[in-house]
Design an enzyme around this catalytic site. Structure first.
Site, PDB file in Angstrom:
ATOM      1  N   GLY A  69      39.164  45.894  46.534  1.00  0.00           N
ATOM      2  CA  GLY A  69      39.461  45.696  45.116  1.00  0.00           C
ATOM      3  C   GLY A  69      38.255  45.019  44.467  1.00  0.00           C
ATOM      4  N   GLY A  72      36.691  42.204  46.765  1.00  0.00           N
ATOM      5  CA  GLY A  72      35.998  42.704  47.955  1.00  0.00           C
ATOM      6  C   GLY A  72      34.715  43.437  47.583  1.00  0.00           C
ATOM      7  N   PHE A  91      45.021  36.836  23.918  1.00  0.00           N
ATOM      8  CA  PHE A  91      45.873  36.883  25.104  1.00  0.00           C
ATOM      9  C   PHE A  91      46.627  35.565  25.218  1.00  0.00           C
ATOM     10  CE2 PHE A  91      46.436  39.540  28.881  1.00  0.00           C
ATOM     11  CZ  PHE A  91      45.949  40.742  28.412  1.00  0.00           C
ATOM     12  N   GLN A 106      54.138  34.206  39.852  1.00  0.00           N
ATOM     13  CA  GLN A 106      54.292  34.451  38.412  1.00  0.00           C
ATOM     14  C   GLN A 106      55.116  35.695  38.092  1.00  0.00           C
ATOM     15  OE1 GLN A 106      50.833  35.894  35.795  1.00  0.00           O
ATOM     16  NE2 GLN A 106      51.230  33.825  35.072  1.00  0.00           N
ATOM     17  N   HIS A 145      55.691  38.189  35.061  1.00  0.00           N
ATOM     18  CA  HIS A 145      55.112  38.592  33.787  1.00  0.00           C
ATOM     19  C   HIS A 145      56.267  38.956  32.862  1.00  0.00           C
ATOM     20  CE1 HIS A 145      52.911  40.873  30.815  1.00  0.00           C
ATOM     21  NE2 HIS A 145      51.753  40.608  31.401  1.00  0.00           N
ATOM     22  N   LEU A 186      54.181  47.382  34.412  1.00  0.00           N
ATOM     23  CA  LEU A 186      53.679  46.385  33.470  1.00  0.00           C
ATOM     24  C   LEU A 186      53.333  46.963  32.110  1.00  0.00           C
ATOM     25  CD1 LEU A 186      52.881  43.335  33.679  1.00  0.00           C
ATOM     26  CD2 LEU A 186      50.543  44.160  33.627  1.00  0.00           C
ATOM     27  N   THR A 192      50.969  45.486  29.310  1.00  0.00           N
ATOM     28  CA  THR A 192      50.022  44.386  29.205  1.00  0.00           C
ATOM     29  C   THR A 192      50.348  43.416  28.068  1.00  0.00           C
ATOM     30  OG1 THR A 192      47.734  43.791  28.744  1.00  0.00           O
ATOM     31  CG2 THR A 192      48.464  45.886  27.849  1.00  0.00           C
ATOM     32  N   GLU A 193      49.988  42.144  28.321  1.00  0.00           N
ATOM     33  CA  GLU A 193      50.083  41.113  27.297  1.00  0.00           C
ATOM     34  C   GLU A 193      49.198  41.469  26.100  1.00  0.00           C
ATOM     35  OE1 GLU A 193      50.461  37.190  29.231  1.00  0.00           O
ATOM     36  OE2 GLU A 193      48.712  36.739  28.014  1.00  0.00           O
ATOM     37  N   ARG A 250      52.735  32.823  30.304  1.00  0.00           N
ATOM     38  CA  ARG A 250      53.757  33.721  30.850  1.00  0.00           C
ATOM     39  C   ARG A 250      54.978  33.015  31.402  1.00  0.00           C
ATOM     40  NH1 ARG A 250      49.352  37.665  33.784  1.00  0.00           N
ATOM     41  NH2 ARG A 250      48.710  38.633  31.830  1.00  0.00           N
ATOM     42  N   HIS A 293      54.729  39.467  39.366  1.00  0.00           N
ATOM     43  CA  HIS A 293      53.410  39.960  38.993  1.00  0.00           C
ATOM     44  C   HIS A 293      52.258  39.394  39.813  1.00  0.00           C
ATOM     45  CE1 HIS A 293      50.468  41.741  36.395  1.00  0.00           C
ATOM     46  NE2 HIS A 293      49.996  40.588  35.996  1.00  0.00           N
ATOM     47  N   GLU A 347      42.968  37.636  44.716  1.00  0.00           N
ATOM     48  CA  GLU A 347      44.375  37.212  44.627  1.00  0.00           C
ATOM     49  C   GLU A 347      44.910  36.665  45.944  1.00  0.00           C
ATOM     50  OE1 GLU A 347      46.965  39.836  42.435  1.00  0.00           O
ATOM     51  OE2 GLU A 347      48.742  38.695  43.034  1.00  0.00           O
ATOM     52  N   ARG A 357      49.089  31.307  36.200  1.00  0.00           N
ATOM     53  CA  ARG A 357      47.813  31.885  35.778  1.00  0.00           C
ATOM     54  C   ARG A 357      47.895  32.392  34.342  1.00  0.00           C
ATOM     55  NH1 ARG A 357      45.805  37.055  35.382  1.00  0.00           N
ATOM     56  NH2 ARG A 357      47.445  38.140  36.529  1.00  0.00           N
ATOM     57  N   LEU A 417      41.016  38.724  36.722  1.00  0.00           N
ATOM     58  CA  LEU A 417      39.803  39.547  36.800  1.00  0.00           C
ATOM     59  C   LEU A 417      38.564  38.647  36.807  1.00  0.00           C
ATOM     60  CD1 LEU A 417      40.707  42.612  34.541  1.00  0.00           C
ATOM     61  CD2 LEU A 417      40.774  42.435  37.025  1.00  0.00           C
TER      62      LEU A 417
HETATM   63  C1  FAD Z   1      49.686  46.219  36.720  1.00  0.00           C
HETATM   64  C2  FAD Z   1      48.754  45.053  36.768  1.00  0.00           C
HETATM   65  C3  FAD Z   1      47.981  44.738  35.654  1.00  0.00           C
HETATM   66  C4  FAD Z   1      47.111  43.634  35.692  1.00  0.00           C
HETATM   67  N1  FAD Z   1      46.354  43.335  34.592  1.00  0.00           N
HETATM   68  C5  FAD Z   1      45.462  42.310  34.634  1.00  0.00           C
HETATM   69  C6  FAD Z   1      44.583  42.035  33.568  1.00  0.00           C
HETATM   70  O1  FAD Z   1      44.572  42.734  32.560  1.00  0.00           O
HETATM   71  N2  FAD Z   1      43.746  40.990  33.665  1.00  0.00           N
HETATM   72  C7  FAD Z   1      43.701  40.198  34.759  1.00  0.00           C
HETATM   73  O2  FAD Z   1      42.913  39.261  34.807  1.00  0.00           O
HETATM   74  N3  FAD Z   1      44.514  40.460  35.821  1.00  0.00           N
HETATM   75  C8  FAD Z   1      45.374  41.495  35.790  1.00  0.00           C
HETATM   76  N4  FAD Z   1      46.184  41.748  36.872  1.00  0.00           N
HETATM   77  C9  FAD Z   1      45.974  41.002  38.112  1.00  0.00           C
HETATM   78  C10 FAD Z   1      44.726  41.507  38.803  1.00  0.00           C
HETATM   79  O3  FAD Z   1      44.564  42.874  38.552  1.00  0.00           O
HETATM   80  C11 FAD Z   1      44.772  41.311  40.314  1.00  0.00           C
HETATM   81  O4  FAD Z   1      45.159  39.996  40.606  1.00  0.00           O
HETATM   82  C12 FAD Z   1      43.399  41.555  40.917  1.00  0.00           C
HETATM   83  O5  FAD Z   1      42.907  42.807  40.493  1.00  0.00           O
HETATM   84  C13 FAD Z   1      43.414  41.472  42.425  1.00  0.00           C
HETATM   85  O6  FAD Z   1      42.163  41.890  42.904  1.00  0.00           O
HETATM   86  P1  FAD Z   1      41.787  41.756  44.443  1.00  0.00           P
HETATM   87  O7  FAD Z   1      40.408  42.276  44.572  1.00  0.00           O
HETATM   88  O8  FAD Z   1      42.074  40.379  44.884  1.00  0.00           O
HETATM   89  O9  FAD Z   1      42.823  42.699  45.189  1.00  0.00           O
HETATM   90  P2  FAD Z   1      43.253  44.237  44.976  1.00  0.00           P
HETATM   91  O10 FAD Z   1      42.564  44.887  43.857  1.00  0.00           O
HETATM   92  O11 FAD Z   1      44.731  44.250  45.003  1.00  0.00           O
HETATM   93  O12 FAD Z   1      42.693  44.922  46.283  1.00  0.00           O
HETATM   94  C14 FAD Z   1      43.216  44.635  47.565  1.00  0.00           C
HETATM   95  C15 FAD Z   1      42.424  45.405  48.588  1.00  0.00           C
HETATM   96  O13 FAD Z   1      42.803  44.966  49.883  1.00  0.00           O
HETATM   97  C16 FAD Z   1      42.987  46.065  50.736  1.00  0.00           C
HETATM   98  N5  FAD Z   1      43.943  45.675  51.776  1.00  0.00           N
HETATM   99  C17 FAD Z   1      45.151  45.069  51.638  1.00  0.00           C
HETATM  100  N6  FAD Z   1      45.732  44.903  52.836  1.00  0.00           N
HETATM  101  C18 FAD Z   1      44.880  45.386  53.755  1.00  0.00           C
HETATM  102  C19 FAD Z   1      44.920  45.514  55.177  1.00  0.00           C
HETATM  103  N7  FAD Z   1      45.959  45.134  55.908  1.00  0.00           N
HETATM  104  N8  FAD Z   1      43.846  46.082  55.789  1.00  0.00           N
HETATM  105  C20 FAD Z   1      42.774  46.537  55.074  1.00  0.00           C
HETATM  106  N9  FAD Z   1      42.703  46.451  53.739  1.00  0.00           N
HETATM  107  C21 FAD Z   1      43.738  45.880  53.089  1.00  0.00           C
HETATM  108  C22 FAD Z   1      43.446  47.197  49.838  1.00  0.00           C
HETATM  109  O14 FAD Z   1      43.113  48.439  50.399  1.00  0.00           O
HETATM  110  C23 FAD Z   1      42.649  46.906  48.557  1.00  0.00           C
HETATM  111  O15 FAD Z   1      41.393  47.550  48.634  1.00  0.00           O
HETATM  112  C24 FAD Z   1      47.043  42.843  36.856  1.00  0.00           C
HETATM  113  C25 FAD Z   1      47.809  43.173  37.970  1.00  0.00           C
HETATM  114  C26 FAD Z   1      48.680  44.249  37.917  1.00  0.00           C
HETATM  115  C27 FAD Z   1      49.526  44.532  39.127  1.00  0.00           C
END
Ligand code: FAD
Length: 579
Positions: free
Chosen positions: A19, A22, A121, A241, A243, A253, A255-256, A287, A353, A384, A395, A401
């Site tokens: 994500g 990473g 926001f 949290q 939402h 979702l 969005t806010e 929220r 959320h 996250e 949050r 992000l």
């Molecule tokens: C619908 C939605 C809308 C959102 N909108 C916003 C926004 O507008 N602004 C904001 O700030 N935040 C927003 N958020 C929150 C934010 O998007 C997330 O908290 C953030 O993107 C998480 O990023 P990350 O890189 O930590 O994990 P993620 O993007 O969730 O990526 C997780 C990664 O881990 C990998 N993974 C998981 N388990 C394993 C495993 N066992 N083995 C190997 N790989 C694994 C997956 O393949 C993936 O690549 C939103 C969340 C949601 C659900």
């Protein structure tokens, strides 16, 4: 079942998760060392890609703004539980990192003069709470999608190696030193041992503990449960949290940003009820407050038609604003509800959320093993799944992000420096042993159904460990989770094959959810106060004298233990939250 084939690899650094966190970590680290990214999903399917509303940074493009105001809002929004040194760093860096993303090619919406456009926001204000401010930088309602694609392209350009559809099963940890990770490859069922100088966990959240959630099916907290089972604690797990605006019954979702553009919440009498709960910020209060307000309205019979939902009213917005700034959510509403949001209000209810809690880290994203701050050499976490902690007890929108790119980058840089100076720690003699055992046990042929256990867990968490909590309910949840964990040991899988065994993968994910649900309920039972997203009906006040502390949960075999550690407070002393 016989042991699975094992393949071995060696990399300076292994990043688990593709994500935003990473990929940003991989991009930074790959400038200095050989990096592999292991991800259970194809990178651009990560949940970051669904983030709609935006990324917060005090650019001040439309009206005056400053990182200090952003810091204040984040600390206050988090009900004073955030570590303020981490928040300060994040809010300063946010500005730089947004321009970095712009220079990498991220297509932000623009003002007529060509600057990055910004919108309002929840909880983001000017002059320490006076009025809402335009701080969220956005690319329509596809901000996360654009971040993910931008970073992925940069990683490819940089020569990062990707192991897609590889599922993390175990971490190799001994004497506070990490020597690698073990994963299974979905396509073949083989085990892969990654020997590494450093591992960074970036596996995202675990909203799938709950029945109604905005989170993708894959958000099962694997990168939190695996270290927990290896003796690493989890921090602030009681803070989950909700939402306010999930599509009714589906949890998808909205969005806010919809309220940032002028959308209003209305109850069954058509009242703009947030005026009563947050006279200054109204619908743009944080929220936790808005979700509680919705539940109160429903409880007091003012849901729509007396039912368990309220309306998000976007009908005062121009059609052009909805089509240009919120196109995806307009599509969702049309597709899933058959409603045109330009003309009719949208039925919504709070949806699970975001996990404020996770693997504890310091500012360099190094994993911290105890209340004294001892780090685990060679183990990092960001995004996250981590708890640094910048969000405290709740949050603010747009701050995840920021968190993932800021701490993903800082962790990636620190990890690369360490990898340059560290040697490989020796691998244990049979590094894949635990993973082999776990897979063999799951394929062992019991009678219990994973789908049934998951459904019961999600309902239980919804009933007892959601927006409002009370001692008796939490105790009931903990008892029921114990029996679900017991039943989980007797799972029976239909598919015992090696190739693309998604049933096995889902069973592994369920095991993680069970452990994390237990940790969440136990931490929620212990915290006898209400703060941010943790609202105890039997302890309705915040109690700074006893509970201005982070919680830690440790798992050892079948026992959970709890500890606490102090909160870092620098600029802003705790005050009552009024909005
Ligand atoms: C619908 C939605 C809308 C959102 N909108 C916003 C926004 O507008 N602004 C904001 O700030 N935040 C927003 N958020 C929150 C934010 O998007 C997330 O908290 C953030 O993107 C998480 O990023 P990350 O890189 O930590 O994990 P993620 O993007 O969730 O990526 C997780 C990664 O881990 C990998 N993974 C998981 N388990 C394993 C495993 N066992 N083995 C190997 N790989 C694994 C997956 O393949 C993936 O690549 C939103 C969340 C949601 C659900």
């Amino acid at each position: 079942m016989s042991a699975r084939p094992v393949v071995r690899h060696q990399y300076d650094a292994v990043i688990v998760g593709a994500g935003g966190a990473g990929l940003m970590a991989a991009l930074q680290a790959s400038r200095r060392c050989r990096v592999a990214v292991v991800s259970k999903l194809y990178p651009t399917r990560s949940h970051t890609g669904t983030a709609q509303g935006g990324i917060g940074a005090a650019l001040g493009n439309l009206e005056p703004d400053s990182w200090e105001w952003h810091m204040f809002d984040t600390v206050k929004g988090g009900d004073y539980l955030a570590d303020q040194d981490a928040v300060e760093f994040m809010c300063q860096e946010a500005i730089k990192v947004v321009y970095d993303l712009e220079h990498m090619g991220l297509p932000f919406n623009r003002t007529p003069e060509g600057k990055i456009d910004q919108r309002r926001f929840g909880g983001h204000t000017r002059e320490f709470g006076k009025a809402p401010v335009r701080r969220s930088c956005y690319a329509a309602d596809r901000t996360g999608h654009m971040i993910l694609l931008t970073l992925y392209q940069q990683c490819i350009k940089q020569g990062v190696e990707f192991f897609d559809e590889f599922h993390l099963l175990d971490l190799l940890l001994r004497d506070n030193r990490c020597s690698g990770a073990v994963a299974f490859r979905l396509a073949t069922g083989e085990l892969h041992v990654f020997h590494a100088k450093a591992v960074l966990l970036a596996t995202g959240g675990f909203g799938r503990m709950y029945k109604v959630t905005s989170n993708a099916h894959t958000l099962t907290g694997d990168g939190c449960a695996v270290p927990l089972r290896r003796g690493v604690p989890l921090q602030d797990m009681e803070f989950f949290q909700f939402h306010p605006t999930g599509i009714y019954k589906l949890g998808i979702l909205i969005t806010e940003g919809a309220r940032g553009e002028g959308g209003i919440l209305r109850n069954g009498r058509g009242e703009r009820f947030m005026e009563r709960y947050a006279p200054t910020l109204k619908d743009l209060a944080p929220r936790d407050m808005v979700s509680r307000a919705i539940y109160r309205e429903i409880q007091e019979g003012r849901g729509i038609g007396g039912k368990d939902y309220v309306h998000l009213d976007l009908t005062a917005l121009e059609r052009a604003v909805i089509e240009e700034k919120l196109p995806d959510i307009a599509d969702f509403v049309r597709t899933y509800l058959g409603i045109d949001p330009v003309k009719e209000p949208v039925p919504i209810q709070p949806t699970a959320h975001y996990a404020m809690g996770g693997v504890p880290t310091n500012l360099d994203a190094q994993v911290v093993a105890d209340a004294r701050g001892t780090t685990v050499a060679g183990l990092y976490a960001a995004g996250e799944c981590a708890c640094v902690s910048v969000h405290g007890a709740n949050r603010l929108g747009t701050n995840s992000l920021v968190d993932i790119v800021v701490f993903g980058a800082r962790g990636g840089r620190h990890l690369a420096e360490q990898a340059a100076s560290l040697d490989f720690a020796p691998l244990p003699s049979e590094p894949e042993e635990r993973a082999q055992e776990e897979l063999a046990r799951l394929c062992g042929g019991g009678a219990e159904s994973a789908a049934q256990i998951r459904q019961e867990l999600q309902q239980l968490m919804m009933d007892h460990v959601s927006v409002y909590r009370v001692e008796a309910g939490l105790q009931r949840a903990i008892g029921a989770i114990a029996s679900l964990r017991e039943r989980y040991r007797r799972l029976g899988l239909q598919d015992r094959g090696l190739r693309f065994n998604t049933e096995l993968q889902e069973a592994l994910e369920l095991g993680c959810l069970l452990d994390l649900a237990w940790a969440t309920a136990a931490a929620a039972l212990a915290r006898r106060e209400s703060r941010g997203a943790h609202s105890r009906e039997d302890h309705p006040k915040r109690d700074d004298a006893n509970w201005l502390r982070h919680s830690l949960v440790f798992l050892s075999g079948d026992a959970l233990t709890l500890d606490t550690k102090p909160v870092t407070i620098t600029r802003f002393q705790p005050k009552e939250r009024v909005y």
